[in-house]
Design a protein around this motif. Structure first.
Motif, PDB file in Angstrom:
ATOM      1  N   VAL A   1      25.825  16.864  18.272  1.00  0.00           N
ATOM      2  CA  VAL A   1      25.498  16.236  16.995  1.00  0.00           C
ATOM      3  C   VAL A   1      24.431  17.008  16.230  1.00  0.00           C
ATOM      4  CG1 VAL A   1      26.138  13.952  17.776  1.00  0.00           C
ATOM      5  CG2 VAL A   1      23.807  14.752  18.150  1.00  0.00           C
ATOM      6  N   ASP A   2      23.680  17.893  16.887  1.00  0.00           N
ATOM      7  CA  ASP A   2      22.629  18.632  16.197  1.00  0.00           C
ATOM      8  C   ASP A   2      23.050  20.040  15.813  1.00  0.00           C
ATOM      9  OD1 ASP A   2      22.835  19.504  18.759  1.00  0.00           O
ATOM     10  OD2 ASP A   2      20.683  19.670  19.129  1.00  0.00           O
ATOM     11  N   ILE A   3      24.340  20.365  15.935  1.00  0.00           N
ATOM     12  CA  ILE A   3      24.863  21.678  15.551  1.00  0.00           C
ATOM     13  C   ILE A   3      25.759  21.496  14.339  1.00  0.00           C
ATOM     14  CG2 ILE A   3      26.316  23.621  16.227  1.00  0.00           C
ATOM     15  CD1 ILE A   3      25.386  23.322  19.017  1.00  0.00           C
ATOM     16  N   ALA A   4      25.411  22.168  13.267  1.00  0.00           N
ATOM     17  CA  ALA A   4      26.216  22.053  12.053  1.00  0.00           C
ATOM     18  C   ALA A   4      27.585  22.680  12.247  1.00  0.00           C
ATOM     19  CB  ALA A   4      25.485  22.731  10.892  1.00  0.00           C
ATOM     20  N   GLY A   5      28.594  22.062  11.659  1.00  0.00           N
ATOM     21  CA  GLY A   5      29.934  22.612  11.718  1.00  0.00           C
ATOM     22  C   GLY A   5      30.068  23.839  10.825  1.00  0.00           C
ATOM     23  N   LEU A   6      30.997  24.698  11.168  1.00  0.00           N
ATOM     24  CA  LEU A   6      31.217  25.918  10.409  1.00  0.00           C
ATOM     25  C   LEU A   6      32.395  25.735   9.464  1.00  0.00           C
ATOM     26  CD1 LEU A   6      30.756  28.681  13.145  1.00  0.00           C
ATOM     27  CD2 LEU A   6      29.070  27.743  11.569  1.00  0.00           C
ATOM     28  N   LEU A   7      32.205  26.198   8.254  1.00  0.00           N
ATOM     29  CA  LEU A   7      33.291  26.201   7.283  1.00  0.00           C
ATOM     30  C   LEU A   7      34.278  27.315   7.620  1.00  0.00           C
ATOM     31  CD1 LEU A   7      31.150  25.641   4.074  1.00  0.00           C
ATOM     32  CD2 LEU A   7      32.456  23.939   5.358  1.00  0.00           C
ATOM     33  N   PRO A   8      35.480  27.316   7.015  1.00  0.00           N
ATOM     34  CA  PRO A   8      36.454  28.376   7.343  1.00  0.00           C
ATOM     35  C   PRO A   8      35.944  29.794   7.130  1.00  0.00           C
ATOM     36  CG  PRO A   8      37.528  26.586   6.180  1.00  0.00           C
ATOM     37  CD  PRO A   8      36.065  26.279   6.158  1.00  0.00           C
ATOM     38  N   ASP A   9      34.956  29.976   6.214  1.00  0.00           N
ATOM     39  CA  ASP A   9      34.421  31.323   6.004  1.00  0.00           C
ATOM     40  C   ASP A   9      33.308  31.681   6.975  1.00  0.00           C
ATOM     41  OD1 ASP A   9      32.579  29.567   5.088  1.00  0.00           O
ATOM     42  OD2 ASP A   9      32.245  30.532   3.146  1.00  0.00           O
ATOM     43  N   GLY A  10      32.973  30.763   7.905  1.00  0.00           N
ATOM     44  CA  GLY A  10      31.966  31.039   8.911  1.00  0.00           C
ATOM     45  C   GLY A  10      30.572  30.591   8.575  1.00  0.00           C
ATOM     46  N   THR A  11      30.341  30.053   7.391  1.00  0.00           N
ATOM     47  CA  THR A  11      29.016  29.582   7.012  1.00  0.00           C
ATOM     48  C   THR A  11      28.817  28.147   7.494  1.00  0.00           C
ATOM     49  OG1 THR A  11      29.842  28.837   4.870  1.00  0.00           O
ATOM     50  CG2 THR A  11      28.950  31.072   5.001  1.00  0.00           C
ATOM     51  N   PRO A  12      27.591  27.783   7.926  1.00  0.00           N
ATOM     52  CA  PRO A  12      27.359  26.410   8.407  1.00  0.00           C
ATOM     53  C   PRO A  12      27.341  25.407   7.267  1.00  0.00           C
ATOM     54  CG  PRO A  12      25.319  27.661   8.428  1.00  0.00           C
ATOM     55  CD  PRO A  12      26.401  28.630   8.066  1.00  0.00           C
TER      56      PRO A  12
END
Length: 276
Positions: free
Chosen positions: A216-227
């Motif tokens: 829960v404390d790790i931001a998800g990554l967008l398809p381009d790899g940015t959090p």
């Protein structure tokens, strides 16, 4: 020793078979709790040991303790531990990090010292006869009544001190986790209106989307790899408890997991297949 031998000789074959089989399972589960590398496996092993202890209580006539052992400890506390471990997402790589230097050797020393004290205490114990629970249960009309009589008469002071300690710990935990609200809490209607006005009408993505972890404390990554900071709850963001998922951090984490995989003897090809 004569009374002890006589009491031991009165044990039935079924009781002896049950003791040796379940006792072996309990010892194996206890050792697995300490020796397992994964926290989830350790929690499951401890839950199995607690279930065996509950069977021992039931077999000896302590029905109330047996039910409490299953319902409270195994069914509630241990499952809570297991759910927390699964939610946080503890991996084998996390187990290789030592927050305190030398804590493993200190734990080994404490364990050996406790083992020596336990063996010495059992070796110096002497019993001439076994009273059993039959007479104790019959004196007060049952197992629950007998426990209540002891708790609220002979051990009432220790019981009250334990209750005060637990209440103090609960209040302390609430005080430590409490945060003063700086603004008025929004109503459900106001939150619905804000969501409709925003660009995120559907539910927000869960933490760890497109990432290597789902904590829960790790931001998800967008398809381009940015959090995406939207994947972590606002409370953790304001406290600064978000873990970095940049490319450098992911590279370090991948190297740490690779070292842990080599230590555990895993197949690298299988790990790469799972990562893809």
């Amino acid at each position: 020793m004569t009374g002890l031998a006589a009491a031991a000789s009165q044990t039935s074959t079924g009781e002896a078979f049950q003791f040796w089989v379940l006792g072996t399972v309990a010892v194996i589960g206890a050792l697995s709790t300490v020796l397992m590398r994964r926290a989830v496996h350790s929690a499951l092993s401890l839950a199995g040991t607690m279930i065996v202890l509950a069977v021992f209580y039931l077999a000896n006539g302590a029905y109330f303790l047996g039910i409490v052992q299953i319902v409270v400890y195994t069914g509630a506390i241990m499952m809570l531990f297991l759910f927390v471990v699964m939610l946080v997402g503890v991996t084998a790589a996390d187990s290789l990090k030592e927050t305190l230097k030398g804590q493993r050797w200190l734990a080994v020393g404490c364990g050996l010292g406790f083992g020596v004290l336990l063996i010495a205490g059992i070796g110096n114990a002497s019993l001439s006869s076994f009273n059993g629970l039959g007479a104790a249960n019959a004196e007060h009309g049952g197992n629950v009544e007998g426990l209540a009589s002891l708790i609220f008469t002979k051990y009432v002071f220790a019981f009250e001190i334990t209750g005060a300690l637990l209440i103090t710990a609960t209040v302390g935990a609430m005080v430590l986790t409490h945060r003063e609200r700086t603004e008025r809490a929004k109503t459900q209607r106001e939150m619905s209106e804000d969501r409709v006005r925003s660009s995120h009408l559907p539910p927000l993505p869960a933490p760890g989307v497109y990432a290597r972890h789902n904590a829960v404390d790790i931001a998800g990554l967008l398809p381009d790899g940015t959090p995406s900071e939207l994947t972590v709850m606002q409370t953790l963001r304001k406290r600064g408890q978000m873990r970095d998922v940049s490319h450098e951090s992911l590279a370090e984490l991948k190297a740490l997991e690779q070292r842990s995989g080599e230590r555990l003897g895993r197949d690298n090809a299988e790990e790469e297949e799972v990562a893809k």
